[in-house]
Write a protein that holds these residues in place. Structure first.
Motif, short mmCIF file in Angstrom:
data_model
loop_
_atom_site.label_atom_id
_atom_site.label_comp_id
_atom_site.label_asym_id
_atom_site.label_seq_id
_atom_site.Cartn_x
_atom_site.Cartn_y
_atom_site.Cartn_z
N CYS A 4 29.71 16.75 22.34
CA CYS A 4 28.32 16.34 22.54
C CYS A 4 28.16 14.84 22.36
O CYS A 4 27.43 14.20 23.11
CB CYS A 4 27.41 17.09 21.57
N PHE A 29 19.43 15.26 24.13
CA PHE A 29 19.70 16.69 23.93
C PHE A 29 19.31 17.49 25.17
O PHE A 29 20.05 18.36 25.62
CB PHE A 29 18.95 17.22 22.71
N HIS A 33 21.65 19.77 27.46
CA HIS A 33 21.32 21.18 27.69
C HIS A 33 21.23 21.48 29.19
O HIS A 33 21.66 22.55 29.63
CB HIS A 33 20.02 21.55 26.99
N THR A 40 24.72 23.91 23.63
CA THR A 40 23.47 23.71 22.88
C THR A 40 22.88 25.01 22.36
O THR A 40 23.04 26.07 22.94
CB THR A 40 22.43 23.00 23.76
#
Length: 128
Positions: A4, A29, A33, A40
């Motif tokens: 990530c 984020f 995703h 996630t």
């Protein structure tokens, strides 16, 4: 988490005076995703679904600050253009895929990330 963080570095860059929202539809984020949902863990109807091996928005934001030195700050503006919260990452912006030179950088990063994130091997580059 390393996957990530590598993704966040690949799709953003330092940009003095620019900001990225920490939350909302224009956050790092949400980008992660949208491209690799397998990494996630999101909340549905306010209920957290913690799944092993998946990262939450809070975990990602904390890791970006602690491990990569992203600077977080709060703005006092009531309404933000991004539609996100008033918490932002300072001096960061997304790499612009509409700019030909930046698009080339994104393609290089995409190919580099495919070895680190196997799910990207089946992801079309246009989605990245």
């Amino acid at each position: 988490s390393a996957q990530c963080l590598a993704f966040a570095v690949a799709v953003t860059e330092e940009a003095p005076g620019k900001c990225l929202p920490k939350y909302g539809k224009h956050s790092i984020f949400q980008c992660l995703h949208n491209v690799v949902p397998q990494l996630t863990s999101i909340s549905i109807n306010g209920k957290r679904r913690r799944l092993k091996g998946k990262i939450t928005i809070t975990e990602l934001n904390k890791a970006l600050q602690k491990k990569l030195g992203f600077i977080s700050f709060r703005t006092r503006r009531k309404v933000l253009q991004s539609g996100g919260s008033n918490w932002l990452f300072a001096n960061r912006r997304f790499v612009n895929p509409d700019n030909p030179s930046e698009q080339e950088k994104l393609k290089e990063k995409f190919h580099e990330l495919q070895s680190l994130i196997p799910a990207l091997k089946v992801c079309p580059i246009a989605k990245f």
